[in-house]
Enzyme design. Sequence first.
Site, PDB file in Angstrom:
ATOM      1  N   ASP A   7       0.878  -1.178   0.000  1.00 47.85           N
ATOM      2  CA  ASP A   7       0.000   0.000   0.000  1.00 47.85           C
ATOM      3  C   ASP A   7       0.915   1.228   0.000  1.00 47.85           C
ATOM      4  O   ASP A   7       1.456   1.594   1.042  1.00 47.85           O
ATOM      5  CB  ASP A   7      -0.894  -0.016   1.244  1.00 47.85           C
ATOM      6  CG  ASP A   7      -1.837   1.181   1.298  1.00 47.85           C
ATOM      7  OD1 ASP A   7      -2.226   1.680   0.228  1.00 47.85           O
ATOM      8  OD2 ASP A   7      -2.170   1.609   2.421  1.00 47.85           O
ATOM      9  N   GLU A  68      -1.387  -1.435  -4.521  1.00 46.03           N
ATOM     10  CA  GLU A  68      -2.664  -0.747  -4.606  1.00 46.03           C
ATOM     11  C   GLU A  68      -2.488   0.447  -5.534  1.00 46.03           C
ATOM     12  O   GLU A  68      -1.473   1.140  -5.499  1.00 46.03           O
ATOM     13  CB  GLU A  68      -3.126  -0.276  -3.218  1.00 46.03           C
ATOM     14  CG  GLU A  68      -4.500   0.367  -3.270  1.00 46.03           C
ATOM     15  CD  GLU A  68      -5.197   0.473  -1.916  1.00 46.03           C
ATOM     16  OE1 GLU A  68      -4.776  -0.194  -0.963  1.00 46.03           O
ATOM     17  OE2 GLU A  68      -6.177   1.230  -1.831  1.00 46.03           O
ATOM     18  N   ASP A 141      -2.606   0.774   7.245  1.00 47.76           N
ATOM     19  CA  ASP A 141      -1.830   0.646   6.011  1.00 47.76           C
ATOM     20  C   ASP A 141      -1.333  -0.790   5.820  1.00 47.76           C
ATOM     21  O   ASP A 141      -1.250  -1.281   4.697  1.00 47.76           O
ATOM     22  CB  ASP A 141      -0.632   1.613   6.031  1.00 47.76           C
ATOM     23  CG  ASP A 141      -1.072   3.042   6.279  1.00 47.76           C
ATOM     24  OD1 ASP A 141      -1.439   3.727   5.320  1.00 47.76           O
ATOM     25  OD2 ASP A 141      -1.093   3.460   7.456  1.00 47.76           O
TER      26      ASP A 141
END
Lengths: 167, 167
Positions: A7, A68, A141
């Site tokens: 992420d 992501e 996260d």
Amino acid sequence: MIVLGIDPGLATVGYGVISCDEKVKLKLIDYGTILTDAKEQFPIRLKQINHGIIQLIDMYRPDSIAFEELFFNKNVTTAINVAQARGAALVAASERTEQLYEYTPLQIKQAVVGYGRADKNQVQMMVKTILSLKDIPKPDDAADAVAVAICHAHSAHTAGLLNTKIK
Amino acid sequence: MIVLGIDPGLATVGYGVISCDEKVKLKLIDYGTILTDAKEQFPIRLKQINHGIIQLIDMYRPDSIAFEELFFNKNVTTAINVAQARGAALVAASERTEQLYEYTPLQIKQAVVGYGRADKNQVQMMVKTILSLKDIPKPDDAADAVAVAICHAHSAHTAGLLNTKIK
């Protein structure tokens, strides 16, 4: 198969490492964050992210890495800085493998919860359930990164995988 | 002092290398572009940019590296991709030195032409004049990168230098 989920961010890069056997049984191997200090020079922070990703890859030797996709909020400066941080992370991954994939938040929610409009809490509960964890991975996260890894592991068993390779 | 100027981009990264003596006499050493093919995977292109910058630094061993700041046009996707490419370039530079500086297009025009609203042609003519060249460096991205390097060499002799370090 080992999957590393990322992420991306500037202050915090979340990561999650999972294994996936031939029956798509998933197991959490590691998760956490690469943190950079806002007091450091921007290029130093990019280097810390870059080196952190390289270390993770060299430690866990993932078969594929799933990122992501960037979410564009309304603050352009933040978006541009996060994009530069993502570039620093991507280039690290690209040093080690060409098996690089990316998923939108919608695709991740769809894969993990079953529908694209799930909220953060639902995603985290499903991450916990799918991986048979006692607790939700913290911070957010890291949980998000684990969700990306799960999304990739599931996608790897469907026809859509080629479309998610970073082009 | 050797200065490497960089005009970041995804398809084309411009670069210019100049020397600057104690009398601020500038001399062009090299200029050109790092090109990436749109048919290549995005992470591969980032790696090509990253390695290209590393090669330039190892070849010319600049004392400082000056980047043009990103110009935000209205195409967000383009801006985000260029930002990721800039991240890949910055992280390369950060591997070799902490002497990293950045200048806005306004600052560059101010330093090279003398006023911030100069057009591209005026900047290129001044680059040619300042460096006593027969021709304007081509393509535009290379000329822009040479202009960034000139801007830094001039700024290095003023009080404003510390403010232009990438923070």
